[in-house]
Design an enzyme around this catalytic site. Structure first.
Site, PDB file in Angstrom:
ATOM      1  CB  SER A  65      -2.383   0.186   8.432  1.00 16.67           C
ATOM      2  OG  SER A  65      -2.295   0.819   7.199  1.00 16.67           O
ATOM      3  CG  ASN A  94      -5.584  13.149  13.905  1.00 16.62           C
ATOM      4  OD1 ASN A  94      -4.898  12.208  13.473  1.00 16.62           O
ATOM      5  ND2 ASN A  94      -5.054  14.217  14.481  1.00 16.62           N
ATOM      6  CE  LYS A 107       4.386   8.073   8.106  1.00 18.70           C
ATOM      7  NZ  LYS A 107       4.645   8.175   9.538  1.00 18.70           N
ATOM      8  CB  CYS A 160      -1.439   8.329   3.584  1.00 16.72           C
ATOM      9  SG  CYS A 160      -2.156   9.933   3.218  1.00 16.72           S
TER      10      CYS A 160
HETATM   11 MN    MN Z   1       3.532  11.107  11.398  1.00 20.40          MN
END
Ligand code: MN
Ligand code: SPV
Length: 625
Positions: free
Chosen positions: A276, A385, A274, A272
């Site tokens: 970047s 992922n 984080k 989500c």
């Molecule tokens: Mn994590």
């Protein structure tokens, strides 16, 4: 005890045994002896973090096929099996002598039963592997935050990854001797087939909270196998709750203000934004994933538990992520996982600069555009992922306080999730409890490919930490409220939403707009920007944002766009409050009263605004704070 030493001497041989003997800790020795006996490795090796030890592990990872060389020296690729591409929640259990209901989405199991099962799985599991006994340290060594950690694993890839991600702990173990209160992690990748774990149906990750030990078998994906990462979080959350500090799924960064640096932590669910955010050029990075927070003289001090990044690679490109881009193309070591490997040892991932290659090898084997999975779905060049592992020393915006034993003082805490419909792009809470409840404890986010299962389902994820909780949710929320009550200078709490969409489904923000939100939050912590008071918190004034968009991004930010992004969506906000009241009432045992009080008060403010101005209210309708 004598037996333990005898076993260790036999299994390790004189050279390796000498490394163990340098640590005077009988509990440690008997623990290691127990697992070399049980797992029956072919050979056993002690990893102290020395250059020779590191060379040995790198070599072994290549020999075993756990990693392969790429064209750039020091760059390697690791593949996880088709069914082993993310954290496996269904195979994860918290073990407790007296299991209680922790709340939605957290598995809890009887300790004796779990330990019995996992030890059965571990019997003779390393017969064809080497076993590594490794010493690391969570948090800066020698600091109040530090937790020494023992990792036993038969995967050279796990040790190699941990050497990039964690501080060496061998000296810490030697210094502390029998006084060390250390965490223990035992991992086996199990039997390999084509370099990947064969017996996926026997994958298990069990966390023994009372024994401060955790076990993980028949898996390679780092979120399941690298003990010090998310497995250690479960042990640390429980220890922190007992001792009155916090273990959080948070980055820690410095945001450059006019002639100063202001530190923030930020909790976002996986995938989500984080990493970047933490690696933005306007930030000075302390950490991107896990932080320990302590109250020191009324202020919050935070450290990065790690010293490297196991980050999402999907979408990383030279324009939006210049810092990461450089680190992924430099002379430093990089372990790529689950990206596409092209002819000649290049790599490609979804969203990388340049053309999609015509062929390559990825986690599914030989790959060509249009390749479909057994169930008819498109297989993208890289898994969503897919990740990279690097040492933070290889990013150019590394903060000088990474190893500061005192940590950095936090001025702000940010919560962010994947929310298409409800929250505004940035907002400040009225005060600590309001922030803990309405921004942290009631965080919802759409599920991502960081965990196995369905993507895009809205799910309840308190503090972005639900996947890692090892205490009941109610108790965890209470620990935040208590922590805040003891602070003389609490950080401000904010929320951000990078994923807001318009009615047509298009994102309302550009990828780099997060720089503006950070700068605004920085000014707020210093009392240098005004705000508008809406029912859910404090939002920026248009004039401040217009100036910041110009300064930061050289962009014209129109009043119309501001109104679109910051319109208060009352039906969506009320619906969220109802969902949260229901969850806390029905599914979270022992939820603190403050949760209901804050939510009811927010509901009243929203209803009052609705009766005045209708369902969708533009920011201009609200007063300045
Ligand atoms: Mn994590
Ligand atoms: C995350 O998914 O939040 C990560 C990677 O940081 S993992 O190690 O899988 O947890």
């Amino acid at each position: 005890m004598e037996n333990a030493e005898k076993t260790l001497k036999e299994k390790f041989g004189a050279t390796e045994y000498a490394k163990l003997a340098a640590i005077n800790n009988p509990e440690l020795h008997s623990f290691i002896a127990k697992y070399v006996q049980l797992m029956e490795p072919q050979t056993a090796f002690v990893f102290t973090g020395s250059k020779e030890d590191l060379d040995h592990v790198r070599k072994r990872a290549l020999e075993r096929g756990e990693e392969k060389r790429l064209a750039i020296p020091g760059h390697t690729i690791h593949f996880d099996g088709l069914q082993d591409q993310g954290r496996a929640k269904d195979d994860t259990q918290i073990l407790l002598s007296k299991p209680v209901d922790f709340g939605p989405d957290i598995n809890v199991m009887d300790r004796q039963k779990g330990l019995g099962e996992i030890h059965e799985f571990l019997k003779g599991i390393s017969k064809t592997n080497e076993l590594y006994v490794c010493f690391f340290c969570l948090g800066p060594a020698g600091s109040e935050f530090a937790i020494p950690a023992l990792q036993i694993t038969d995967s050279a890839y796990v040790v190699h990854s941990e050497s990039l991600l964690y501080r060496n702990g061998y000296e810490e173990f030697k210094r502390l001797g029998a006084k060390a209160r250390f965490f223990k992690f035992v991992h086996s990748q199990g039997e390999l087939e084509g370099g990947v774990t064969k017996n996926i149906s026997k994958r298990r990750m069990y966390m023994d909270i009372e024994g401060e030990a955790a076990y993980s078998v028949n898996t390679q994906y780092a979120g399941n196998s690298v003990g010090l990462k998310k497995i250690a979080m479960r042990l640390a959350i429980a220890r922190a709750a007992r001792e009155g500090w916090l273990t959080e799924h948070m980055f820690v960064v410095g945001v450059l203000g006019p002639g100063r640096m202001t530190y923030f932590s930020g909790a976002f669910p996986s995938l989500c934004g984080k990493t970047s955010t933490a690696t933005l050029e306007c930030c000075s990075i302390v950490g991107d994933d896990i932080a320990y927070l302590r109250n020191k003289a009324g202020e919050v001090r935070a450290v990065n538990v790690e010293k490297g990044v196991f980050g999402i690679i999907d979408g990383v490109n030279s324009k939006d992520d210049p810092v990461l881009w450089e680190a992924l193309h430099g002379k430093n070591e990089v372990i790529f996982s689950n990206v596409l490997v092209t002819d000649g040892g290049g790599v490609y991932w979804n969203g990388k600069d340049g053309e999609v290659p015509k062929r390559g090898v990825n986690y599914s084997g030989e790959w060509r555009p249009g390749k479909k999975s057994a169930d008819g779905k498109d297989i993208l060049p890289s898994h969503k992922n897919a990740r990279f592992t690097i040492d933070l020393a290889s990013v150019r915006n590394l903060d000088p306080h990474l190893d500061d034993p005192k940590g950095v003082v936090l001025s702000g805490i940010i919560y962010g999730g994947r929310d298409a419909s409800t929250g505004v792009p940035v907002e400040e809470a009225f005060e600590w409890n309001h922030g803990v409840v309405t921004k942290g404890a009631t965080l919802e986010s759409e599920t991502t490919m960081a965990t196995l299962g369905k993507e895009g389902v809205r799910s309840f994820n308190p503090m972005s930490n639900v996947d890692f909780l090892s205490i009941p949710i109610g108790e965890y929320v209470e620990s935040h409220l208590k922590f805040g009550a003891g602070l003389g200078k609490p950080p401000k709490i904010f929320s951000v939403n990078y994923f807001l969409r318009d009615a047509g489904g298009s994102f309302l923000n550009g990828k780099t707009d997060k720089r503006v939100w950070l700068k605004w939050m920085e000014l707020r912590t210093r009392g240098e920007a005004g705000a508008v008071r809406i029912p859910t918190g404090l939002i920026p004034k248009y004039a401040d944002l217009r100036r910041l968009f110009r300064e930061e991004l050289d962009k014209e930010y129109s009043e119309e766009h501001y109104a679109k992004q910051f319109t208060v969506k009352i039906p969506e906000n009320l619906a969220k409050i109802e969902r949260m009241l229901k969850v806390y009432r029905e599914n979270v045992a022992g939820a603190p009263r403050a949760v209901f009080e804050e939510l009811e008060a927010q509901k009243k403010r929203l209803e009052a605004a609705r009766s005045r101005d209708g369902d969708y209210v533009a920011p201009e309708k609200f007063p300045d704070a």
